[in-house]
Scaffold this motif. Structure first.
Motif, mmCIF file in Angstrom:
data_model
loop_
_atom_site.group_PDB
_atom_site.id
_atom_site.type_symbol
_atom_site.label_atom_id
_atom_site.label_comp_id
_atom_site.label_asym_id
_atom_site.label_seq_id
_atom_site.Cartn_x
_atom_site.Cartn_y
_atom_site.Cartn_z
ATOM 1 N N ALA A 146 31.980 42.122 27.704
ATOM 2 C CA ALA A 146 30.521 41.932 27.667
ATOM 3 C C ALA A 146 29.836 42.938 28.603
ATOM 4 N N ALA A 147 30.420 43.163 29.776
ATOM 5 C CA ALA A 147 29.821 44.095 30.741
ATOM 6 C C ALA A 147 29.808 45.515 30.195
ATOM 7 N N SER A 148 30.832 45.848 29.407
ATOM 8 C CA SER A 148 30.930 47.216 28.882
ATOM 9 C C SER A 148 29.746 47.541 27.977
ATOM 10 N N LYS A 149 29.061 46.495 27.477
ATOM 11 C CA LYS A 149 27.919 46.706 26.580
ATOM 12 C C LYS A 149 26.585 46.682 27.321
ATOM 13 N N CYS A 150 26.626 46.507 28.639
ATOM 14 C CA CYS A 150 25.391 46.413 29.429
ATOM 15 C C CYS A 150 25.040 47.785 30.006
ATOM 16 N N GLY A 151 23.940 48.343 29.545
ATOM 17 C CA GLY A 151 23.539 49.676 29.981
ATOM 18 C C GLY A 151 22.973 49.740 31.385
ATOM 19 N N HIS A 152 22.677 48.573 31.974
ATOM 20 C CA HIS A 152 22.045 48.565 33.300
ATOM 21 C C HIS A 152 22.910 47.905 34.360
ATOM 22 N N ILE A 153 24.196 47.764 34.046
ATOM 23 C CA ILE A 153 25.165 47.182 34.979
ATOM 24 C C ILE A 153 26.341 48.144 35.064
ATOM 25 N N ARG A 154 26.771 48.444 36.286
ATOM 26 C CA ARG A 154 27.972 49.258 36.458
ATOM 27 C C ARG A 154 28.979 48.460 37.269
ATOM 28 N N VAL A 155 30.125 48.161 36.661
ATOM 29 C CA VAL A 155 31.156 47.376 37.342
ATOM 30 C C VAL A 155 32.031 48.312 38.175
ATOM 31 N N ASN A 156 32.010 48.093 39.491
ATOM 32 C CA ASN A 156 32.725 48.978 40.422
ATOM 33 C C ASN A 156 34.085 48.452 40.844
ATOM 34 N N GLY A 157 34.342 47.193 40.528
ATOM 35 C CA GLY A 157 35.620 46.636 40.960
ATOM 36 C C GLY A 157 35.576 45.121 41.016
ATOM 37 N N PHE A 158 36.520 44.561 41.768
ATOM 38 C CA PHE A 158 36.677 43.107 41.839
ATOM 39 C C PHE A 158 36.540 42.609 43.274
ATOM 40 N N THR A 159 36.160 41.339 43.386
ATOM 41 C CA THR A 159 36.254 40.670 44.665
ATOM 42 C C THR A 159 36.851 39.292 44.423
ATOM 43 N N MET A 160 37.320 38.656 45.467
ATOM 44 C CA MET A 160 37.863 37.299 45.335
ATOM 45 C C MET A 160 37.747 36.570 46.662
ATOM 46 N N MET A 161 37.684 35.247 46.581
ATOM 47 C CA MET A 161 37.681 34.373 47.750
ATOM 48 C C MET A 161 38.954 33.540 47.668
ATOM 49 N N PRO A 162 39.889 33.728 48.572
ATOM 50 C CA PRO A 162 41.137 32.971 48.486
ATOM 51 C C PRO A 162 40.945 31.521 48.924
ATOM 52 N N PRO A 163 41.866 30.650 48.561
ATOM 53 C CA PRO A 163 41.768 29.248 48.994
ATOM 54 C C PRO A 163 41.805 29.132 50.515
ATOM 55 N N LEU A 164 41.270 28.050 51.015
ATOM 56 C CA LEU A 164 41.308 27.753 52.444
ATOM 57 C C LEU A 164 42.745 27.382 52.828
ATOM 58 N N VAL A 165 43.320 28.122 53.764
ATOM 59 C CA VAL A 165 44.707 27.856 54.164
ATOM 60 C C VAL A 165 44.809 27.943 55.684
ATOM 61 N N ASN A 166 45.926 27.512 56.234
ATOM 62 C CA ASN A 166 46.108 27.611 57.680
ATOM 63 C C ASN A 166 46.565 29.002 58.095
ATOM 64 N N GLU A 167 47.422 29.607 57.261
ATOM 65 C CA GLU A 167 47.968 30.923 57.581
ATOM 66 C C GLU A 167 47.575 31.926 56.501
ATOM 67 N N ALA A 168 46.993 33.051 56.919
ATOM 68 C CA ALA A 168 46.570 34.078 55.969
ATOM 69 C C ALA A 168 47.719 34.479 55.041
#
Ligand SMILES: *Cc1c(COP(=O)(O)O)cnc(C)c1O
Length: 229
Positions: A146-168
């Motif tokens: 869907a993003a590939s068809k959007c002329g006014h959006i440029r996807v630069n990459g990904f982000t993520m939020m990992p689960p809450l844990v005690n040890e990274a």
């Protein structure tokens, strides 16, 4: 204060890059949410230009207060409601939280109207954590299509939020999986407005592991500015 903290973090980033055998570099986003505009000014005077905010209202107020700081680059890292899209305008250099097609479509309409091509990241819920937003791994190709068809959006990459844990360390698998996922999608999507090169993973408690697993943009709040209230 800010400078010492930043230098310490960047030394730890260098060490993590070496451990991973990486020769590229990592950008530091200073997450200024909940901290006053004065904290941003202090950091700015010490050379920091990239700042992250997660609430539209707070971000716009700070933007107004700080409009004298010309090359200040504000990134929007918070969850985005569709009815708030109209406030985005040209306020943010990068928007991290694109995670569903209706939001994408609303953004495309908005940025077409103001004649701007907006840089964004896709937020992926790699760990399938019900407590976190982000597109599921299964639905990711459809969102990118869907993003590939959007002329006014440029996807630069990904982000993520990992689960809450005690040890990274417990989240290492999720960081690694997100990097692999980006490599896979890079092969699938070769259109002009999908240029997957930024991988934003890692916060104060887990940036070392995230950098070892390929992060190129870490988002640091408390380790730079101190505790939030
Ligand atoms: C608050 C926040 C951060 C920074 O977290 P710290 O633990 O203070 O470094 C990073 N990313 C997002 C999306 C945030 O909301």
């Amino acid at each position: 204060m800010f400078r010492e903290q930043k230098e310490k973090i960047m030394r730890e980033v260098e060490d993590a890059l070496k451990r991973a055998g990486r020769t590229d570099s990592v950008t530091l986003l200073a997450v200024s949410k909940t901290f006053p505009a004065e904290s941003i000014i202090e950091a700015y005077e010490q050379g920091q230009r990239l700042f992250g905010e997660n609430k539209i209202q707070e971000a716009l107020e700070k933007r107004e207060t700080l409009k004298g700081l010309k090359d200040l680059d504000l990134h929007f890292i918070g969850h985005l409601q569709t009815n708030k899209v109209k406030y985005l305008k040209d306020n943010f250099g990068l928007i991290y939280s694109v995670d569903r097609i209706p939001l994408l479509n609303e953004m495309e309409k908005h940025f077409a109207r103001i004649d701007r091509v907006q840089d964004v990241l896709i937020q992926v819920n790699t760990a399938n954590d019900p407590a976190k937003s982000g597109v599921s791994v299964d639905e990711l190709p459809e969102l990118l299509e869907a993003a590939s068809k959007c002329g006014h959006i440029r996807v630069n990459g990904f982000t993520m939020m990992p689960p809450l844990v005690n040890e990274a360390e417990e989240n290492r698998v999720h960081f690694a999986r997100t990097r692999e996922l980006m490599e896979e999608m890079k092969k699938k999507f070769t259109c002009d407005n999908i240029d997957l090169r930024i991988l934003s993973m890692g916060m104060s408690d887990d940036f070392k592991v995230a950098v070892e697993e390929g992060s190129t943009l870490i988002r640091i709040g408390t380790a730079l500015f101190g505790g939030r209230h």
